[in-house]
Design a protein around this motif. Structure first.
Motif, mmCIF file in Angstrom:
data_model
loop_
_atom_site.group_PDB
_atom_site.id
_atom_site.type_symbol
_atom_site.label_atom_id
_atom_site.label_comp_id
_atom_site.label_asym_id
_atom_site.label_seq_id
_atom_site.Cartn_x
_atom_site.Cartn_y
_atom_site.Cartn_z
ATOM 1 N N LYS A 43 14.857 -13.540 -26.244
ATOM 2 C CA LYS A 43 13.505 -13.379 -26.813
ATOM 3 C C LYS A 43 12.801 -12.183 -26.189
ATOM 4 O O LYS A 43 12.253 -11.323 -26.893
ATOM 5 C CB LYS A 43 12.685 -14.663 -26.567
ATOM 6 C CG LYS A 43 13.289 -15.921 -27.174
ATOM 7 C CD LYS A 43 12.393 -17.129 -27.008
ATOM 8 C CE LYS A 43 12.152 -17.488 -25.554
ATOM 9 N NZ LYS A 43 13.407 -17.865 -24.848
ATOM 10 N N SER A 44 12.795 -12.113 -24.852
ATOM 11 C CA SER A 44 12.130 -10.991 -24.181
ATOM 12 C C SER A 44 12.856 -9.680 -24.407
ATOM 13 O O SER A 44 12.278 -8.606 -24.243
ATOM 14 C CB SER A 44 12.010 -11.274 -22.677
ATOM 15 O OG SER A 44 11.181 -12.408 -22.453
ATOM 16 N N LEU A 169 1.418 -5.950 -24.472
ATOM 17 C CA LEU A 169 2.276 -7.015 -23.966
ATOM 18 C C LEU A 169 1.489 -7.802 -22.926
ATOM 19 O O LEU A 169 1.308 -7.335 -21.799
ATOM 20 C CB LEU A 169 3.560 -6.438 -23.341
ATOM 21 C CG LEU A 169 4.366 -5.476 -24.216
ATOM 22 C CD1 LEU A 169 5.612 -5.021 -23.470
ATOM 23 C CD2 LEU A 169 4.752 -6.139 -25.524
ATOM 24 N N ALA A 171 1.033 -10.589 -20.318
ATOM 25 C CA ALA A 171 1.700 -11.584 -19.477
ATOM 26 C C ALA A 171 0.646 -12.559 -18.985
ATOM 27 O O ALA A 171 0.074 -12.419 -17.905
ATOM 28 C CB ALA A 171 2.417 -10.905 -18.319
ATOM 29 N N ASP A 961 3.394 -13.280 -23.750
ATOM 30 C CA ASP A 961 4.593 -13.834 -23.135
ATOM 31 C C ASP A 961 4.178 -14.754 -21.986
ATOM 32 O O ASP A 961 3.170 -14.494 -21.319
ATOM 33 C CB ASP A 961 5.488 -12.693 -22.616
ATOM 34 C CG ASP A 961 6.886 -13.172 -22.295
ATOM 35 O OD1 ASP A 961 7.171 -14.353 -22.534
ATOM 36 O OD2 ASP A 961 7.683 -12.346 -21.807
ATOM 37 N N GLU A 962 4.944 -15.801 -21.735
ATOM 38 C CA GLU A 962 4.777 -16.725 -20.619
ATOM 39 C C GLU A 962 3.571 -17.657 -20.813
ATOM 40 O O GLU A 962 2.676 -17.412 -21.615
ATOM 41 C CB GLU A 962 4.605 -15.973 -19.290
ATOM 42 C CG GLU A 962 5.746 -15.038 -18.956
ATOM 43 C CD GLU A 962 5.459 -14.303 -17.676
ATOM 44 O OE1 GLU A 962 4.480 -14.646 -16.994
ATOM 45 O OE2 GLU A 962 6.222 -13.386 -17.361
ATOM 46 N N ILE A 992 5.724 -15.572 -27.564
ATOM 47 C CA ILE A 992 7.092 -15.851 -27.133
ATOM 48 C C ILE A 992 7.107 -17.209 -26.453
ATOM 49 O O ILE A 992 6.405 -17.424 -25.456
ATOM 50 C CB ILE A 992 7.600 -14.770 -26.172
ATOM 51 C CG1 ILE A 992 7.668 -13.418 -26.892
ATOM 52 C CG2 ILE A 992 8.964 -15.136 -25.622
ATOM 53 C CD1 ILE A 992 8.134 -12.300 -26.014
ATOM 54 N N SER A 993 7.889 -18.157 -26.999
ATOM 55 C CA SER A 993 7.931 -19.497 -26.413
ATOM 56 C C SER A 993 9.158 -20.228 -26.918
ATOM 57 O O SER A 993 9.665 -19.966 -28.007
ATOM 58 C CB SER A 993 6.666 -20.282 -26.776
ATOM 59 O OG SER A 993 6.723 -21.593 -26.254
#
Length: 1023
Positions: A43-44, A169, A171, A961-962, A992-993
């Protein structure tokens, strides 16, 4: 700025070509989409592709900062762990990452990053990566080098790499850590998240520049102290001394000039006297030579006199020589006449013989006419028979050659069958001996790769262990340094400033102390090492700073050693596992495989050799069977060819006998020679006879003509001799009459004088003229030099005494005195010039010092406000302002997510607190927030940073993400509500998960699915 599409090929786990197009449904219509898949699926990696295409680097690779850590590649090559080319999937020869985006100028662009291996082979070396940029709106490709294109992409995005990773992006997990981190850790996190490290560098630069300006000012003060100047009295004394020395130098200079003139007069007198004597000697020699040449002059006078009869004398001599030549010619003509008569007789005889031979040759040719006809018939028959014989021989040779070729082919097939049988037996025997190694052939490539990885692990483990030993040694050295600094600090603390000890020394027992009022003084006579107060405080501060820096350095070293220890343990486990796998594959066949060098290559070569031998054995069996099938047809063909060869041999022998019979009969005629040769010989002989006869007749006729000419020449020569004798007699009479008139000259003297050549006469006259000129020149030179000597003797510069040695001594003494005066003048001038230069430089240094002192004070004040050696002072100030701005943007986003909370900064600190509007503005600690509340505030901080990094432009694409995996169901619901609220603002948000509950609520998904062997595929679905 907006991301339009992401494409790639063979990047990490994403095998083959893949594409995520945000301009096509369902992604085009979706404001919120999820990037889903199991952990490690890739995914990343999709975000890595995004950053690779735009910046040639990725956030994850950028965080790999350890030096000396290498990753294995093909053919024993290695790559740095932060080399983005390592993202190319193993076992592939090429890959690329491609992004379409809407730039800040309103046009669409495509950025492409690509990498390939040498010769497009999977085992080729990695080549440098390439960057391409296309303007999709105009259809043109942007030109430029890799660095220029990367800068162009950054300009089109309006963001640098650091800004992109903070604005696009997000985080969110970093802000969850930042929210509740201790204040001392919050500064480092804030610097990492907001990129405020520039303020540390500014603080350090201010500190360094202030120190540099202060050192420059101190250097000017030191230079001023090093300069010395003369007093006015000293300068005045040197000037007066210079004037007196100049006067002395001028007087001695004039005296030297007079002495030099007198010495030159003496030298000139001596020179002229010598020249006068030399001229007198030359005159005497010239006079002697002139007198001795008197007889030569008289001889030349006689030579001039005889020129009156030179012409007639030369004419008589010429006539005598002509007469002699004509007599010789007359004798030669008479002899030639006799020879010509004899030659006419010989040629007449030869002419008769040639005519007879020519007649006999024609008669013989007529007699041989019948033989020539018979020979012609036999030649025709021989030619026909020879053609038949050649044809029969050709047929025989062809049949014989065919038979030999077939026999040779049969022999080769027999040899090939035997050779193949031998080779088959050899290969079968080799397989029997090597059968024990057959299990490793199919696993050769895997064993080779495992062995290469094991060797690299051993090498890296050894390097890490050595590096760990060096770090441990540094810890010991640093601890010793800290102990030394602590002792120095204790020593300085025991010291008291000089002012205190001066006060104690002035105290008198029984009198009150001006400080404490006591009349008893314990330290009156104490003698302790002292320092001035300011110096003592400065030393204490330096020791404290050094102790603080060294302690911080020691802590970092211990953390590094602990990290290295963990890495060593991990590498040791990996190395042992890899070794165990290799041992299970190799121990049965190679018990000592660890001691083998280049084992992987040897196993690979053995596997290749095994397969080659296997293929060769199959090929040999196939060739042998094919050869056996060919033998019956070849043997039958050989029998047929043997019969044809015998028949053609009999036919050849018959034709040869017929040809030999005709050839023998023809040999009896003309010795076997051809008619063409015989006819040619006859024609040549006939032509030669006729030509010889004609040539003899021509020579005979020519001799008769030449004999008649010689008779005429003899008569003419006799007439010329008579006329020449008359002319000679007349000339001899004229010469005799002239000699009678000049009785002092004899005929012999006349001949002698007229025998001289013009060159000799010219040389003699030139020599006599030169003697005359030398005599005149010597006379003139003697007269001129005598007059010059006489004039020089009457010059006014003539000295009273002619002792040159005494005059030279006086000149040397005067010159030495003048030199000493000049040297002292030069020394005084140098001293005065140095004093002028020092005065000027001192004035310049004072002006520089005045200007620099203002800078020193300004930079000192600025350093007091912002400067520090570690950059912490200004960083804390800037981080406070940055945090305030971040909270402004974060609260704006927080109001959109939840109006209940307002983030606040604890006054004068970097700590955070929350104002709860639902509880009448109660201020709460961030540690009292629930999981959902912490998520909302962390998300607001992340979005605030995005706005902070892109406040001048509109960013329509966000990737979060995260942060979702640890949320409970209730908090996850709050998070989803917040994300759905964000998409209403017009942004396209990718989350993203791998959390199932979350992906169920997001219908549009980019699914990353594992396939096999570490490969993944990307599909865009709407569930």
């Amino acid at each position: 700025m907006k991301i339009l599409a992401i494409r790639g090929k063979n990047i990490a786990s994403l095998d083959g070509e893949f594409s995520v197009d945000f301009t096509c449904d369902p992604l085009f219509s979706a404001g919120l989409f999820a990037i889903t898949g199991p952990t490690g699926a890739g995914k990343s990696t999709l975000l890595d592709v995004l950053c690779l295409a735009l910046f040639d680097k990725t956030p994850r690779m950028n965080r790999a900062r350890e030096n000396g850590v290498l990753l294995p590649d093909v053919q024993d090559k290695t790559l740095s762990q932060n080399d983005c080319r390592s993202l190319l999937r193993r076992g592939t020869a090429e890959g690329y990452a491609e992004v379409d985006f809407l730039a800040v100028d309103g046009e669409n662009y495509r950025a492409r990053w690509s990498v390939r291996r040498a010769r497009n082979r999977v085992d080729g070396s990695l080549q440098p990566s390439e960057i391409r940029l296309y303007n999709l709106s105009s259809g043109d490709e942007e030109q430029g080098g890799k660095g220029e294109l990367l800068r162009r992409i950054s300009d089109l995005l309006g963001l640098s790499f650091e800004q992109f990773t903070r604005a696009v992006l997000l985080a969110q997990g970093d802000f969850a850590t930042f929210l509740k981190a201790p204040e001392e850790e919050k500064a480092d996190l804030l610097e990492k998240l907001t990129g405020t490290e520039i303020y540390s560098r500014i603080s350090q630069a201010v500190f360094a520049h202030a120190k540099e300006v202060r050192e420059r000012y101190e250097e000017i003060v030191r230079q001023k102290g090093a300069l010395s100047t003369l007093s006015e009295e000293e300068r005045k004394g040197l000037v007066e001394e210079r004037v007196s020395r100049q006067t002395l130098s001028e007087e001695t200079g004039k005296r030297c000039d007079v002495l030099k003139m007198q010495l030159r007069w003496i030298e000139e007198y001596r020179r002229l006297s010598g020249l006068s004597k030399e001229a007198e000697t030359e005159w005497q020699v010239a006079r002697k030579n002139f007198v001795e040449a008197q007889s030569r002059r008289e001889y030349m006078a006689q030579y001039d006199l005889v020129q009156e009869v030179r012409d007639i004398y030369n004419e008589v001599r010429s006539l005598l020589e002509k007469k002699k030549k004509m007599e010789e010619t007359l004798d030669r003509c008479r002899n030639e006449y006799r020879d010509k008569n004899q030659e006419l007789l010989r040629l007449e005889k030869i002419k008769d013989e040639a005519e007879q031979n020519l007649s006999r040759l024609k008669e013989n040719w007529e007699r041989q006419a019948g033989d020539r006809q018979r020979a012609f018939a036999l030649d025709t028959q021989s030619a026909v028979s020879k053609e038949a014989l050649d044809y029969a021989a050709k047929v025989y040779d062809r049949n014989k050659e065919d038979l030999g070729r077939e026999i040779s082919q049969k022999n080769k097939i027999d040899e090939s069958i035997e050779k193949n049988r031998s080779k088959e037996a050899e290969i079968i025997q080799w397989f029997e001996h090597q059968q024990i190694y057959s299990p490793i052939v199919d696993r050769a490539e895997i064993i080779k790769q495992n062995y290469s990885e094991w060797m690299n692990m051993r090498k890296e483990l050894k390097q890490q262990q050595e590096s760990q030993k060096r770090q441990v040694a540094l810890i010991a050295e640093t601890e010793a340094k800290i102990a030394s600094l602590q002792l120095e600090g204790q020593r300085l603390e025991a010291l008291a400033p000089a002012e205190v000890y001066m006060l104690r020394a002035s105290l008198v027992e029984g009198e009150p102390c001006p400080v404490c009022g006591s009349i008893h003084h314990t330290y009156t006579a104490e003698k302790v090492e002292t320092l001035r107060y300011k110096e003592l405080e400065m030393q204490k501060k330096d020791v404290a700073d050094s102790l603080k820096e060294t302690s911080l350095y020691l802590d970092n070293l211990k953390i590094t050693v602990h990290t290295m220890q963990m890495l060593v343990e991990t590498l040791s486990r990996q190395e042992a596992g890899k070794k165990e796998s290799l041992d299970s594959d190799l121990s049965e066949f190679l018990p000592n495989w660890e001691e083998e060098s280049r084992l992987g290559g040897r196993i690979q070569k053995f596997a290749v050799l095994w397969n080659e031998r296997k293929e060769e054995l199959s090929r040999l069996k196939s060739d042998t069977e094919a050869a056996r099938r060919m033998l019956p047809a070849i043997e039958a063909k050989i029998k047929d060819l043997e019969i044809l060869e015998r028949n053609s041999a009999l036919s050849l022998e018959k034709e040869r006998e017929k040809y030999e019979k005709i050839k023998a009969e023809r040999a009896c005629l003309f010795g076997g020679r051809s008619l063409k040769d015989i006819e040619g010989e006859y024609e040549l002989a006939l032509k030669a006879g006729e030509a010889g006869t004609a040539e003899t007749i021509r020579q005979y006729t020519g001799l008769i003509s030449m004999r008649e000419n010689l008779l005429g020449s003899v008569a003419q020569l006799q007439q010329n001799l008579a006329a020449g004798q008359r002319d000679i007699s007349r000339g001899q009479k004229i010469i005799a009459d002239w000699l009678l008139a000049h009785s002092d000259l004899s005929e012999g003297r006349l001949s002698e004088l007229l025998a001289h050549t013009p060159a000799w006469v010219a040389d003699e006259k030139k020599a006599l003229s030169l003697l005359q000129e030398n005599m005149a020149a010597a006379d003139t030179r003697l007269r001129e030099r005598s007059e010059a000597l006489n004039r020089h003797e009457h010059l006014t510069e003539r000295p009273e005494q002619l002792d040159s040695i005494l005059l030279r001594q006086q000149l040397d003494d005067s010159a030495l005195l003048q030199k000493k005066a000049d040297d002292r003048i030069a020394e005084i001038n140098a001293l005065l010039a140095l004093d002028d230069r020092n005065r000027k430089e001192l004035l310049s240094l004072e002006r520089q010092g005045e200007k620099l002192f203002e800078k020193v004070e300004s930079w000192a004040r600025l350093n007091e406000l912002l400067g520090s050696a570690d950059g912490a002072k200004f960083r804390r100030i800037a981080q406070g302002y940055t945090l305030d701005r971040l909270l402004i943007y974060a609260n704006l986003h927080l109001q959109e997510l939840s109006s209940r909370y307002v983030l606040q900064r604890v006054p004068e600190r970097l700590a955070l607190q929350v104002c709860d509007n639902d509880m009448l503005g109660e201020v709460r600690s961030v540690h009292t927030l629930s999981g959902g509340e912490s998520f909302l505030i962390s998300l607001a901080l992340a979005l605030g940073l995005s706005s902070l990094s892109s406040y001048r432009m509109n960013i329509e694409s966000l990737f979060i993400d995260e942060g979702f995996g640890s949320l409970d169901a209730e908090t996850l619901g709050v998070a989803m509500d917040a994300l759905e609220h964000l998409q209403i603002q017009g942004r396209k948000i990718g989350v993203i998960s791998h959390v199932a509950e979350m992906t169920e609520r997001i219908p549009v998904q980019v699914q990353v699915r594992r396939v096999a062997n570490g490969r993944s595929r990307i599909t865009v679905v709407e569930v």
